[in-house]
Write a protein that holds these residues in place. Structure first.
Motif, mmCIF file in Angstrom:
data_model
loop_
_atom_site.group_PDB
_atom_site.id
_atom_site.type_symbol
_atom_site.label_atom_id
_atom_site.label_comp_id
_atom_site.label_asym_id
_atom_site.label_seq_id
_atom_site.Cartn_x
_atom_site.Cartn_y
_atom_site.Cartn_z
ATOM 1 N N ARG A 1 -2.042 15.482 14.868
ATOM 2 C CA ARG A 1 -2.114 15.618 13.419
ATOM 3 C C ARG A 1 -3.481 15.173 12.922
ATOM 4 N NH1 ARG A 1 0.303 11.559 11.848
ATOM 5 N NH2 ARG A 1 1.074 10.789 13.839
ATOM 6 N N ILE A 2 -3.960 15.818 11.879
ATOM 7 C CA ILE A 2 -5.119 15.341 11.127
ATOM 8 C C ILE A 2 -4.705 15.312 9.655
ATOM 9 C CG2 ILE A 2 -6.906 16.069 12.738
ATOM 10 C CD1 ILE A 2 -7.290 18.576 11.035
ATOM 11 N N TYR A 3 -5.236 14.358 8.891
ATOM 12 C CA TYR A 3 -4.777 14.223 7.518
ATOM 13 C C TYR A 3 -5.792 13.475 6.678
ATOM 14 C CZ TYR A 3 -3.342 9.880 9.767
ATOM 15 O OH TYR A 3 -3.340 8.726 10.504
ATOM 16 N N THR A 4 -5.606 13.584 5.370
ATOM 17 C CA THR A 4 -6.421 12.868 4.402
ATOM 18 C C THR A 4 -5.620 12.725 3.116
ATOM 19 O OG1 THR A 4 -8.599 12.797 3.332
ATOM 20 C CG2 THR A 4 -7.521 14.938 3.451
ATOM 21 N N GLY A 5 -6.036 11.800 2.263
ATOM 22 C CA GLY A 5 -5.347 11.650 0.990
ATOM 23 C C GLY A 5 -5.632 10.314 0.334
ATOM 24 N N PRO A 6 -5.151 10.141 -0.903
ATOM 25 C CA PRO A 6 -5.403 8.905 -1.659
ATOM 26 C C PRO A 6 -4.444 7.788 -1.260
ATOM 27 C CG PRO A 6 -4.133 10.423 -2.983
ATOM 28 C CD PRO A 6 -4.432 11.134 -1.700
ATOM 29 N N LEU A 7 -4.867 6.553 -1.530
ATOM 30 C CA LEU A 7 -4.046 5.368 -1.282
ATOM 31 C C LEU A 7 -4.154 4.444 -2.487
ATOM 32 C CD1 LEU A 7 -3.726 3.222 1.889
ATOM 33 C CD2 LEU A 7 -4.480 2.126 -0.205
ATOM 34 N N ALA A 8 -3.006 3.998 -2.997
ATOM 35 C CA ALA A 8 -2.963 2.994 -4.056
ATOM 36 C C ALA A 8 -2.502 1.685 -3.436
ATOM 37 C CB ALA A 8 -2.011 3.420 -5.167
ATOM 38 N N SER A 9 -3.199 0.592 -3.759
ATOM 39 C CA SER A 9 -2.913 -0.718 -3.182
ATOM 40 C C SER A 9 -2.640 -1.711 -4.303
ATOM 41 C CB SER A 9 -4.105 -1.174 -2.341
ATOM 42 O OG SER A 9 -3.859 -2.420 -1.735
ATOM 43 N N PHE A 10 -1.496 -2.415 -4.208
ATOM 44 C CA PHE A 10 -1.084 -3.360 -5.244
ATOM 45 C C PHE A 10 -1.071 -4.765 -4.637
ATOM 46 C CE2 PHE A 10 0.825 0.761 -5.900
ATOM 47 C CZ PHE A 10 0.431 1.071 -7.200
ATOM 48 N N THR A 11 -1.968 -5.609 -5.081
ATOM 49 C CA THR A 11 -2.124 -6.950 -4.509
ATOM 50 C C THR A 11 -0.981 -7.863 -4.943
ATOM 51 O OG1 THR A 11 -4.515 -6.663 -4.605
ATOM 52 C CG2 THR A 11 -3.704 -8.898 -4.263
ATOM 53 N N VAL A 12 -0.372 -8.548 -3.955
ATOM 54 C CA VAL A 12 0.721 -9.474 -4.258
ATOM 55 C C VAL A 12 0.342 -10.922 -3.959
ATOM 56 C CG1 VAL A 12 2.533 -7.758 -3.971
ATOM 57 C CG2 VAL A 12 1.783 -9.079 -1.985
ATOM 58 N N ASN A 13 -0.766 -11.141 -3.226
ATOM 59 C CA ASN A 13 -1.182 -12.511 -2.930
ATOM 60 C C ASN A 13 -2.687 -12.538 -2.661
ATOM 61 O OD1 ASN A 13 -0.706 -15.339 -2.294
ATOM 62 N ND2 ASN A 13 -1.192 -14.766 -0.199
ATOM 63 N N ASP B 1 0.824 -1.205 0.000
ATOM 64 C CA ASP B 1 0.000 0.000 0.000
ATOM 65 C C ASP B 1 0.857 1.252 0.000
ATOM 66 O OD1 ASP B 1 -2.064 -1.758 0.085
ATOM 67 O OD2 ASP B 1 -2.770 -1.222 2.085
ATOM 68 N N LEU B 2 0.425 2.247 -0.773
ATOM 69 C CA LEU B 2 1.146 3.508 -0.902
ATOM 70 C C LEU B 2 0.170 4.675 -0.719
ATOM 71 C CD1 LEU B 2 3.691 5.151 -1.628
ATOM 72 C CD2 LEU B 2 3.077 4.849 -4.032
ATOM 73 N N PRO B 3 -0.018 5.153 0.522
ATOM 74 C CA PRO B 3 -0.818 6.352 0.719
ATOM 75 C C PRO B 3 0.044 7.614 0.630
ATOM 76 C CG PRO B 3 -0.349 5.329 2.831
ATOM 77 C CD PRO B 3 0.311 4.482 1.772
ATOM 78 N N VAL B 4 -0.539 8.699 0.142
ATOM 79 C CA VAL B 4 0.113 10.009 0.135
ATOM 80 C C VAL B 4 -0.844 10.958 0.854
ATOM 81 C CG1 VAL B 4 1.086 11.860 -1.252
ATOM 82 C CG2 VAL B 4 1.313 9.490 -2.024
ATOM 83 N N LEU B 5 -0.487 11.334 2.070
ATOM 84 C CA LEU B 5 -1.393 12.056 2.949
ATOM 85 C C LEU B 5 -0.966 13.512 3.114
ATOM 86 C CD1 LEU B 5 -1.535 9.263 5.663
ATOM 87 C CD2 LEU B 5 -3.098 9.591 3.736
ATOM 88 N N VAL B 6 -1.949 14.383 3.198
ATOM 89 C CA VAL B 6 -1.715 15.803 3.439
ATOM 90 C C VAL B 6 -2.492 16.185 4.688
ATOM 91 C CG1 VAL B 6 -1.984 18.134 2.529
ATOM 92 C CG2 VAL B 6 -1.449 16.257 0.978
ATOM 93 N N GLY B 7 -1.849 16.947 5.585
ATOM 94 C CA GLY B 7 -2.559 17.298 6.807
ATOM 95 C C GLY B 7 -1.942 18.454 7.544
ATOM 96 N N GLY B 8 -2.511 18.720 8.705
ATOM 97 C CA GLY B 8 -2.044 19.778 9.578
ATOM 98 C C GLY B 8 -1.480 19.200 10.854
#
Length: 199
Positions: free
Chosen positions: A114-126, A97-104
């Motif tokens: 901290r609070i944050y939000t952002g997209p996550l890309a998930s690459f299945t390996v099994n 999983d690769l999330p990229v989060l932006v927050g304060g």
């Protein structure tokens, strides 16, 4: 004299707080935790929460009270589904999983929130589905190799330790063979991070 010391102390604390928030910084560390995974339910089946795991690394680039936090970790998702006849089956998926989060970020003196939000890309390996024959024909999951989610979360930093709680709302719809129904995978996770170094 006491008044002068009090004013000086307040000025030093204010300067420390301001510098902690305004000066650009970089942090890097390790993290590990647990998650609860489930499918959104439909007329064919319902899903129960099952515990999984996560472990990996994180980085945080901050300044002006904001931060950008990319992460990279391995996630084990365990899901239990039950059809209308009460037949239960489990499915296990391992992904990177690769999330990229932006927050304060707020706080000072080594303690903050901290609070944050952002997209996550998930690459299945099994993929490992333990489904009964009849059940697999009804709700066999075609879990995609690449999935996306949106993350909402909050965290607390205490010196080098970070505690995070977040919710991942699945954006990718997962199809089932027989019914044509689609579902989403959502997670709630809690993790503990340790800062290895900062600049």
């Amino acid at each position: 004299m006491k008044k002068t010391l009090t004013i000086l102390s307040l000025c030093l604390l204010t300067a420390k707080f301001a510098s902690a928030q305004l000066i650009p910084s970089f942090e890097f560390g390790l993290k590990g935790g647990v998650n609860l995974s489930r499918f959104s339910t439909n007329s064919t089946f319902n899903s129960n929460n099952r515990a999984g795991y996560l472990g990996g690394v994180w980085a945080r680039i901050g300044g002006l009270g904001f931060n950008l936090q990319p992460e990279l970790y391995v996630t084990g998702k365990n899901i239990e589904v039950k059809d209308n006849n009460g037949v239960t089956a489990t499915a296990q998926f391992t992904s990177i999983d690769l999330p990229v989060l932006v927050g304060g970020k707020f706080g000072a003196m080594g303690i903050g929130g901290r609070i944050y939000t952002g997209p996550l890309a998930s690459f299945t390996v099994n993929k490992d589905q333990s489904l009964g024959n009849a059940f697999s024909k009804a709700v066999s999951l075609n879990y995609k190799d690449q999935n996306f989610a949106w993350v909402f979360g909050a965290g607390v930093d205490i010196k080098k330790l970070s505690i995070d709680a977040r919710y991942e709302y699945g954006l990718t719809k997962q199809p089932y063979d027989a019914s044509g129904d689609k579902t989403r995978v959502s997670l709630f996770n809690v993790s503990l991070g340790y800062r290895l170094f900062s600049l």
